[in-house]
Design a protein around this motif. Structure first.
Motif, short mmCIF file in Angstrom:
data_model
loop_
_atom_site.label_atom_id
_atom_site.label_comp_id
_atom_site.label_asym_id
_atom_site.label_seq_id
_atom_site.Cartn_x
_atom_site.Cartn_y
_atom_site.Cartn_z
N ILE A 74 0.98 -1.35 -0.06
CA ILE A 74 -0.01 0.02 0.08
C ILE A 74 0.77 1.20 -0.04
O ILE A 74 0.36 2.36 0.38
CB ILE A 74 -0.77 -0.11 1.24
N ASP A 75 2.34 1.28 -0.12
CA ASP A 75 3.07 2.32 -0.30
C ASP A 75 3.29 3.03 0.47
O ASP A 75 3.74 4.63 0.60
CB ASP A 75 2.61 3.06 -1.77
N ILE A 76 3.08 2.62 2.04
CA ILE A 76 3.33 3.53 3.03
C ILE A 76 4.30 2.89 4.20
O ILE A 76 4.21 1.73 4.50
CB ILE A 76 1.99 3.70 3.93
N GLY A 77 5.16 3.69 4.41
CA GLY A 77 6.45 3.15 5.57
C GLY A 77 6.34 4.05 6.26
O GLY A 77 6.14 5.36 6.28
N VAL A 78 6.75 3.48 7.65
CA VAL A 78 7.29 4.40 8.87
C VAL A 78 8.50 3.90 9.48
O VAL A 78 8.62 2.63 9.21
CB VAL A 78 6.03 4.13 10.00
N ALA A 79 9.31 4.55 9.67
CA ALA A 79 10.67 4.39 10.56
C ALA A 79 10.73 5.23 11.95
O ALA A 79 10.32 6.12 11.93
CB ALA A 79 11.80 5.07 9.82
N ILE A 80 11.03 4.33 12.78
CA ILE A 80 10.98 4.75 14.35
C ILE A 80 12.57 4.86 14.43
O ILE A 80 13.35 4.19 14.56
CB ILE A 80 10.33 3.73 15.30
N GLY A 81 12.78 6.38 14.97
CA GLY A 81 14.04 6.67 15.05
C GLY A 81 14.49 6.81 16.84
O GLY A 81 13.43 6.88 17.22
N ALA A 82 15.44 7.23 16.94
CA ALA A 82 15.77 7.32 18.19
C ALA A 82 15.12 8.93 18.93
O ALA A 82 14.88 8.74 20.23
CB ALA A 82 17.24 7.43 18.67
N ASP A 83 15.07 9.53 18.01
CA ASP A 83 14.53 10.90 18.47
C ASP A 83 13.31 11.42 17.79
O ASP A 83 12.65 12.44 18.16
CB ASP A 83 15.53 11.98 18.38
N ALA A 84 12.64 10.65 16.56
CA ALA A 84 11.75 11.13 16.00
C ALA A 84 11.26 9.90 15.15
O ALA A 84 11.79 8.86 14.88
CB ALA A 84 12.06 12.18 14.83
N ILE A 85 10.05 10.13 14.60
CA ILE A 85 9.42 9.20 13.71
C ILE A 85 9.13 9.79 12.35
O ILE A 85 8.65 10.85 12.19
CB ILE A 85 8.09 8.34 14.48
N VAL A 86 9.31 9.09 11.49
CA VAL A 86 9.15 9.44 10.16
C VAL A 86 7.97 8.84 9.16
O VAL A 86 8.01 7.52 9.27
CB VAL A 86 10.69 9.42 9.16
N LEU A 87 7.20 9.28 8.56
CA LEU A 87 6.12 8.77 7.60
C LEU A 87 6.32 9.23 6.27
O LEU A 87 6.67 10.42 5.88
CB LEU A 87 4.69 9.18 8.19
N HIS A 88 6.60 8.21 5.51
CA HIS A 88 6.97 8.13 3.90
C HIS A 88 5.83 7.39 2.95
O HIS A 88 5.24 6.57 3.32
CB HIS A 88 8.39 7.55 3.90
#
Length: 220
Positions: free
Chosen positions: A60-74
């Protein structure tokens, strides 16, 4: 390019240095919107690159990455270096991850994203099962006197909070009673208000006599 996963899910990567438990909160936010997630291997140590790789591998072309200080939605159609959202935790990592999961799901459903200046505190009712069980075990093993600590100084009676509410209720009751008694006239005041003068009594008698004569009844 990574192969797309067979199941249509939001793929979530946990970058090295981030707390793995934060994935649970992304899952909660997405499932609240009705979209499943999948834990994917982080393709990069950079949180933006990892989010883009997760989006590419998602059906469904949606990805999330959990970082140490922030979270990113792509999203896979965005430029790799320009994610949809990058949200710093600012001391509320669990709530931020939950909100990011909800926004990822809303992108799938083509719903408006959730933007708020202040991220709400985590609701205890949606806390991951592992944390709820740990909290329950901790409460069960606490000494009985801990539960009684909020009671009065003698170790019994009414809890402090309940006692405060009871005292407040009693105060309001007394106030209402005082107001009612103040507004209620005394017996003497009521009698003085009902007393008629002699002239008023004579006038009433004349009216009664006139009514009786009109009806043909002899006045004796």
């Amino acid at each position: 390019m990574a192969e797309k996963s067979e199941r249509p899910t939001i793929n979530v990567a946990v970058v090295r240095g981030a707390a793995p438990s934060l994935y649970d909160w992304v899952l909660i936010g997405a499932e609240e919107e009705g979209v499943p997630t999948k834990l994917a291997e982080a393709a990069s140590g950079d949180v933006v690159d990892a989010a883009y790789a997760a989006a590419i591998s998602s059906r469904i072309d949606i990805g999330v990455a959990i970082g140490a200080d922030a979270i990113v939605l792509h999203e896979r159609h965005m430029p790799p270096e320009k994610p949809v959202l990058t949200i710093p935790y600012e001391g509320k990592s669990e709530a931020v991850c939950r909100r990011a999961g909800a926004n990822a799901a809303r992108m799938v459903a083509r719903l408006p994203l959730l933007f708020e200046d202040a991220v709400e505190d985590v609701d205890e009712q949606v806390r991951p099962a592992s944390e709820r069980r740990a909290a329950a075990r901790s409460a069960a093993s606490a000494p009985a006197k801990t539960a009684a600590a909020s009671w009065d100084g003698n170790g019994g009676g009414m809890p402090a909070q309940g006692q405060a509410r009871a005292e407040g209720s009693a105060a309001r009751t007394c106030t209402n009673q005082h107001a009612a008694e103040t507004a209620r006239p005394t017996a003497g005041e009521a009698a003085s208000q009902l007393a008629l003068s002699e002239a008023e009594i004579r006038k009433i008698v004349k009216i009664v006599v006139a009514i009786i004569k009109e009806r043909g009844t002899q006045w004796r």
